[in-house]
Write a protein that holds these residues in place. Structure first.
Motif, PDB file in Angstrom:
ATOM      1  N   PHE A 121      29.016  36.874 -20.406  1.00  0.00           N
ATOM      2  CA  PHE A 121      27.857  37.381 -19.672  1.00  0.00           C
ATOM      3  C   PHE A 121      28.211  37.710 -18.222  1.00  0.00           C
ATOM      4  CE2 PHE A 121      26.112  35.203 -23.246  1.00  0.00           C
ATOM      5  CZ  PHE A 121      24.927  35.861 -23.552  1.00  0.00           C
ATOM      6  N   ALA A 122      27.670  38.836 -17.750  1.00  0.00           N
ATOM      7  CA  ALA A 122      27.820  39.237 -16.354  1.00  0.00           C
ATOM      8  C   ALA A 122      26.428  39.437 -15.758  1.00  0.00           C
ATOM      9  CB  ALA A 122      28.608  40.541 -16.251  1.00  0.00           C
ATOM     10  N   GLU A 123      26.257  39.004 -14.512  1.00  0.00           N
ATOM     11  CA  GLU A 123      24.944  39.098 -13.880  1.00  0.00           C
ATOM     12  C   GLU A 123      24.655  40.529 -13.432  1.00  0.00           C
ATOM     13  OE1 GLU A 123      22.121  36.638 -10.808  1.00  0.00           O
ATOM     14  OE2 GLU A 123      24.293  36.502 -10.537  1.00  0.00           O
ATOM     15  N   ILE A 124      23.411  40.947 -13.667  1.00  0.00           N
ATOM     16  CA  ILE A 124      22.934  42.273 -13.266  1.00  0.00           C
ATOM     17  C   ILE A 124      21.555  42.093 -12.647  1.00  0.00           C
ATOM     18  CG2 ILE A 124      22.158  44.541 -14.101  1.00  0.00           C
ATOM     19  CD1 ILE A 124      24.190  44.347 -16.322  1.00  0.00           C
ATOM     20  N   GLU A 125      21.306  42.827 -11.588  1.00  0.00           N
ATOM     21  CA  GLU A 125      19.976  42.848 -10.964  1.00  0.00           C
ATOM     22  C   GLU A 125      19.288  44.150 -11.350  1.00  0.00           C
ATOM     23  OE1 GLU A 125      18.793  40.279  -9.115  1.00  0.00           O
ATOM     24  OE2 GLU A 125      20.699  39.199  -9.387  1.00  0.00           O
ATOM     25  N   LEU A 126      18.052  44.034 -11.792  1.00  0.00           N
ATOM     26  CA  LEU A 126      17.250  45.206 -12.142  1.00  0.00           C
ATOM     27  C   LEU A 126      16.033  45.260 -11.237  1.00  0.00           C
ATOM     28  CD1 LEU A 126      17.330  44.936 -16.060  1.00  0.00           C
ATOM     29  CD2 LEU A 126      18.657  46.492 -14.615  1.00  0.00           C
ATOM     30  N   LYS A 127      15.590  46.475 -10.913  1.00  0.00           N
ATOM     31  CA  LYS A 127      14.416  46.665 -10.067  1.00  0.00           C
ATOM     32  C   LYS A 127      13.164  46.759 -10.931  1.00  0.00           C
ATOM     33  CE  LYS A 127      17.147  49.353  -6.867  1.00  0.00           C
ATOM     34  NZ  LYS A 127      17.623  50.712  -6.739  1.00  0.00           N
ATOM     35  N   LYS A 128      12.030  46.568 -10.286  1.00  0.00           N
ATOM     36  CA  LYS A 128      10.755  46.754 -10.962  1.00  0.00           C
ATOM     37  C   LYS A 128      10.732  48.164 -11.552  1.00  0.00           C
ATOM     38  CE  LYS A 128       5.792  46.486 -10.185  1.00  0.00           C
ATOM     39  NZ  LYS A 128       4.726  46.164  -9.221  1.00  0.00           N
ATOM     40  N   ASN A 172      10.744  49.814 -26.119  1.00  0.00           N
ATOM     41  CA  ASN A 172      11.260  49.860 -24.750  1.00  0.00           C
ATOM     42  C   ASN A 172      11.199  48.449 -24.189  1.00  0.00           C
ATOM     43  OD1 ASN A 172      11.247  52.929 -24.172  1.00  0.00           O
ATOM     44  ND2 ASN A 172       9.218  52.538 -25.021  1.00  0.00           N
ATOM     45  N   ILE A 173      12.144  48.118 -23.343  1.00  0.00           N
ATOM     46  CA  ILE A 173      12.077  46.859 -22.601  1.00  0.00           C
ATOM     47  C   ILE A 173      12.194  47.233 -21.131  1.00  0.00           C
ATOM     48  CG2 ILE A 173      13.125  44.616 -22.156  1.00  0.00           C
ATOM     49  CD1 ILE A 173      14.158  44.656 -25.046  1.00  0.00           C
ATOM     50  N   GLN A 174      11.140  46.899 -20.386  1.00  0.00           N
ATOM     51  CA  GLN A 174      11.028  47.329 -18.994  1.00  0.00           C
ATOM     52  C   GLN A 174      10.727  46.147 -18.087  1.00  0.00           C
ATOM     53  OE1 GLN A 174       7.469  49.553 -17.997  1.00  0.00           O
ATOM     54  NE2 GLN A 174       8.639  50.907 -16.656  1.00  0.00           N
ATOM     55  N   CYS A 175      11.262  46.210 -16.884  1.00  0.00           N
ATOM     56  CA  CYS A 175      11.001  45.173 -15.881  1.00  0.00           C
ATOM     57  C   CYS A 175       9.631  45.394 -15.253  1.00  0.00           C
ATOM     58  CB  CYS A 175      12.053  45.217 -14.780  1.00  0.00           C
ATOM     59  SG  CYS A 175      13.733  44.911 -15.362  1.00  0.00           S
ATOM     60  N   LEU A 176       8.832  44.351 -15.228  1.00  0.00           N
ATOM     61  CA  LEU A 176       7.541  44.405 -14.543  1.00  0.00           C
ATOM     62  C   LEU A 176       7.658  43.880 -13.122  1.00  0.00           C
ATOM     63  CD1 LEU A 176       5.142  43.241 -17.399  1.00  0.00           C
ATOM     64  CD2 LEU A 176       5.582  45.571 -16.589  1.00  0.00           C
ATOM     65  N   THR A 177       8.756  43.206 -12.847  1.00  0.00           N
ATOM     66  CA  THR A 177       9.091  42.710 -11.508  1.00  0.00           C
ATOM     67  C   THR A 177      10.603  42.897 -11.356  1.00  0.00           C
ATOM     68  OG1 THR A 177       9.624  40.465 -12.239  1.00  0.00           O
ATOM     69  CG2 THR A 177       7.306  40.899 -11.661  1.00  0.00           C
ATOM     70  N   PRO A 178      11.139  42.714 -10.164  1.00  0.00           N
ATOM     71  CA  PRO A 178      12.600  42.671 -10.069  1.00  0.00           C
ATOM     72  C   PRO A 178      13.116  41.544 -10.971  1.00  0.00           C
ATOM     73  CG  PRO A 178      11.624  42.856  -7.888  1.00  0.00           C
ATOM     74  CD  PRO A 178      10.489  42.589  -8.846  1.00  0.00           C
ATOM     75  N   CYS A 179      14.239  41.795 -11.641  1.00  0.00           N
ATOM     76  CA  CYS A 179      14.769  40.823 -12.603  1.00  0.00           C
ATOM     77  C   CYS A 179      16.247  40.563 -12.369  1.00  0.00           C
ATOM     78  CB  CYS A 179      14.591  41.332 -14.037  1.00  0.00           C
ATOM     79  SG  CYS A 179      12.880  41.456 -14.561  1.00  0.00           S
TER      80      CYS A 179
END
Length: 188
Positions: free
Chosen positions: A26-33, A93-100
Motif C-alpha cells: 500500500f502507498a498513501e494517496i491524498e484525494l480532494k473533495k 462510481n466512488i467519489q470523495c465527499l471530503t478530502p480523503c
C-alpha cells in the motif's frame, strides 16, 4: 499506516511478517473533495484503505439521476469490488465527499500473496462475507422498512455523518427525496 495495521489486527491475527508483507503493498494517496477513486465504465484494479475522509459509492440511471449505494468512513477498505474481482468495467462510481487520505494497493498483488500467505486470503474472505451481509441487510431494509426507520438505522450506522455531507446524499441513500428527508427530520 498504523491505522491499517490496527484495523487488520482487529479482523484477523497476522504475524508481524504477514502484516509487513501485506501493508508494504500500500502507498498513501491524498484525494480532494469530489475526486473519484473509481468511475463507472472504467476498469478498476485498486484496493484502498480509507484512513481519513468520507467517500460514497453511487450509480447513475439512464436519465443521469444519482443513487447513493453506500458511504465509506474510516477505517474501511474501499474498492469497486465487482470490477476488481471480475475484471469487468465498473458499474459504480466512488467519489470523495471530503478530502480523503487513502492507502492504495494493486489488487492483483494482494491476490498473488494468497498462496504463500493463507491468512491474507482469509482476510479477503472475511471482508467479502462482511460486505455481502451488509448488502443483503440494506436490500431488505430498502423494501421492508419505512423511510423514517431507514433514517434511524442510517444515523446509528453512520453516527455524525449527516453533519459532514449534503442532505441530498443522505436522501439518495435512503431512497427518498430531499423533501421527504426534511419532513422526517422535522417530525423528530
Amino acid at each position: 499506516m498504523n491505522g491499517l495495521k490496527t484495523y487488520l489486527r482487529n479482523l484477523i491475527y497476522f504475524t508481524e511478517r504477514e502484516t509487513e508483507v501485506f501493508v508494504t503493498l500500500f502507498a498513501e494517496i491524498e484525494l480532494k473533495k469530489h475526486d473519484y477513486f473509481a468511475k463507472e465504465g472504467e476498469y478498476s484494479s485498486k484496493l484502498a484503505f480509507l484512513s481519513e475522509g468520507i467517500m460514497r459509492a453511487f450509480f447513475r440511471n439512464t436519465s443521469g439521476n444519482e443513487y447513493n449505494k453506500t458511504f465509506f468512513t474510516p477505517p474501511m477498505f474501499v474498492a469497486a469490488y465487482s470490477s476488481i474481482t471480475t475484471k469487468q468495467k465498473n458499474l459504480i462510481n466512488i467519489q470523495c465527499l471530503t478530502p480523503c487520505s487513502i492507502f492504495v494497493a494493486d489488487f492483483d498483488k494482494v491476490t498473488a500473496l494468497y498462496k504463500d500467505f493463507p491468512k491474507i486470503e482469509s482476510l479477503a474472505r472475511i471482508l467479502a462475507e462482511y460486505k455481502f451481509a451488509i448488502k443483503e441487510k440494506r436490500e431488505i431494509e430498502l423494501v421492508t422498512l419505512e423511510a423514517r426507520d431507514r433514517y434511524e438505522i442510517f444515523k446509528k450506522e453512520y453516527p455524525g455523518l449527516e453533519n459532514h455531507i449534503s442532505q441530498y446524499h443522505i436522501a439518495s441513500y435512503l431512497g427518498i427525496s430531499p423533501t421527504q428527508l426534511s419532513r422526517i427530520r422535522a417530525k423528530r
